[in-house]
Design a protein around this motif. Structure first.
Motif, mmCIF file in Angstrom:
data_model
loop_
_atom_site.group_PDB
_atom_site.id
_atom_site.type_symbol
_atom_site.label_atom_id
_atom_site.label_comp_id
_atom_site.label_asym_id
_atom_site.label_seq_id
_atom_site.Cartn_x
_atom_site.Cartn_y
_atom_site.Cartn_z
ATOM 1 N N PRO A 161 0.796 -1.233 0.000
ATOM 2 C CA PRO A 161 0.000 0.000 0.000
ATOM 3 C C PRO A 161 0.826 1.280 0.000
ATOM 4 O O PRO A 161 0.302 2.349 -0.331
ATOM 5 N N ASP A 162 2.104 1.195 0.345
ATOM 6 C CA ASP A 162 2.945 2.397 0.371
ATOM 7 C C ASP A 162 3.443 2.805 -1.013
ATOM 8 O O ASP A 162 4.080 3.850 -1.159
ATOM 9 N N GLN A 163 3.160 2.013 -2.034
ATOM 10 C CA GLN A 163 3.622 2.363 -3.379
ATOM 11 C C GLN A 163 2.899 3.613 -3.873
ATOM 12 O O GLN A 163 1.741 3.868 -3.537
ATOM 13 N N THR A 164 3.605 4.395 -4.684
ATOM 14 C CA THR A 164 3.036 5.621 -5.250
ATOM 15 C C THR A 164 3.340 5.645 -6.746
ATOM 16 O O THR A 164 3.637 4.618 -7.343
ATOM 17 N N ARG A 197 12.867 2.062 -1.985
ATOM 18 C CA ARG A 197 12.808 1.689 -0.559
ATOM 19 C C ARG A 197 11.608 0.783 -0.275
ATOM 20 O O ARG A 197 11.710 -0.196 0.478
ATOM 21 N N VAL A 198 10.462 1.126 -0.861
ATOM 22 C CA VAL A 198 9.247 0.347 -0.621
ATOM 23 C C VAL A 198 9.417 -1.096 -1.083
ATOM 24 O O VAL A 198 9.105 -2.046 -0.352
ATOM 25 N N ALA A 224 25.811 4.219 -5.409
ATOM 26 C CA ALA A 224 25.068 3.486 -4.384
ATOM 27 C C ALA A 224 23.604 3.313 -4.789
ATOM 28 O O ALA A 224 23.049 2.204 -4.728
ATOM 29 N N TRP A 225 22.983 4.409 -5.214
ATOM 30 C CA TRP A 225 21.583 4.330 -5.620
ATOM 31 C C TRP A 225 21.431 3.594 -6.946
ATOM 32 O O TRP A 225 20.421 2.925 -7.188
ATOM 33 N N LEU A 226 22.418 3.699 -7.820
ATOM 34 C CA LEU A 226 22.352 2.991 -9.097
ATOM 35 C C LEU A 226 22.306 1.484 -8.871
ATOM 36 O O LEU A 226 21.534 0.770 -9.528
ATOM 37 N N THR A 227 23.094 0.996 -7.936
ATOM 38 C CA THR A 227 23.086 -0.431 -7.618
ATOM 39 C C THR A 227 21.711 -0.866 -7.125
ATOM 40 O O THR A 227 21.195 -1.924 -7.519
ATOM 41 N N ARG A 228 21.107 -0.038 -6.295
ATOM 42 C CA ARG A 228 19.779 -0.360 -5.778
ATOM 43 C C ARG A 228 18.724 -0.298 -6.889
ATOM 44 O O ARG A 228 17.800 -1.123 -6.936
ATOM 45 N N ALA A 229 18.870 0.682 -7.793
ATOM 46 C CA ALA A 229 17.934 0.809 -8.915
ATOM 47 C C ALA A 229 18.041 -0.387 -9.849
ATOM 48 O O ALA A 229 17.026 -0.900 -10.350
ATOM 49 N N GLN A 230 19.245 -0.848 -10.093
ATOM 50 C CA GLN A 230 19.446 -1.998 -10.974
ATOM 51 C C GLN A 230 18.902 -3.278 -10.351
ATOM 52 O O GLN A 230 18.386 -4.151 -11.064
ATOM 53 N N ALA A 231 19.002 -3.390 -9.035
ATOM 54 C CA ALA A 231 18.433 -4.554 -8.350
ATOM 55 C C ALA A 231 16.915 -4.564 -8.505
ATOM 56 O O ALA A 231 16.303 -5.617 -8.740
#
Length: 241
Positions: A38-41, A65-66, A98-105
């Protein structure tokens, strides 16, 4: 039983809940457990396309993050939102390792709805039935951004009772393009006029799309012109039995 996260999209959530219900019903029949966070936007695409990259990054960070708190593939009934999650985020965070790695995941988990059914589950026949003629409009992001075309066509080809007619100049944009239709209304209206003309030439009463933005734009044009044809999301066709 495999489980997925449903990224419902703004337009489906706000205007086309039956599409979301059809998707959940189809996936359940295929033995897939569907979870909804439900936290998705919004995915941030409107800001991204408007050049508001800082604002888009904030939305992207929230989305990452969600879904980092979840497991399983992420399935969405929108090629444009899938494209944003898979490719737009990598562009947004290109200068932030750092954020790119998370985005790719996150990107590695994302599937457009028909892509997931055909390519991940290996299913092309959902036992759907539709009495009448259908024609298919491939949305720009789904076709060119995600390279998805054979998947929805394969699923439609197995709809019992349906006659599938090819839409002339099917690959042409309908004129929506998100904020494009607001920034360039005259050009958008001309493309919409051409799309409706091509639809009428098929004599098909129903146009099938994979994108809620195209659905809203074309259906709105048909309504304003008092046309009888209707536009439906492919999930509603595939969920009809």
């Amino acid at each position: 039983m495999p489980g997925i996260q449903l990224f419902i999209t703004c337009l489906v959530d706000s205007f086309y809940p039956k599409t979301g219900e059809a998707i959940v019903s189809i996936l359940h029949r295929l033995g897939v457990d569907v979870e909804f966070v439900p936290d998705q936007t919004c995915c941030g695409q409107p800001n991204f396309n408007a050049g508001l990259r800082a604002e888009a990054r904030l939305v992207a960070e929230h989305t990452i993050r969600v879904f980092e708190k979840t497991t399983g593939d992420i399935v969405t009934p929108s090629g444009s939102c899938a494209h944003m999650l898979k490719h737009g985020y990598s562009e947004l965070f290109a200068d932030d390792p750092a954020w790119l790695t998370r985005a790719q995941a996150l990107a590695s988990r994302v599937f457009e709805f028909t892509e997931y059914i055909v390519d991940k589950l290996g299913v092309t026949d959902l036992g759907a039935q539709w009495n009448g003629t259908l024609t298919y409009h491939p949305s720009c992001h789904t076709l060119r951004g995600m390279n998805i075309d054979r998947q929805p066509r394969a699923l439609l080809a197995n709809v019992r009772g349906a006659t599938i007619l090819e839409l002339p100049n099917a690959e042409e944009c309908c004129g929506f393009g998100g904020i494009f239709s607001m920034e360039h209304p005259e050009l958008s209206a001309e493309w919409l006029k051409r799309k409706i003309g091509n639809l009428e030439s098929t004599n098909s009463p129903t146009l099938v799309v994979t994108e809620a933005g195209c659905l809203m734009h074309i259906a709105g044009g048909l309504h304003r012109q008092k046309k009888r044809q209707r536009v439906v999301h492919i999930a509603e066709v595939l969920g009809n039995r």
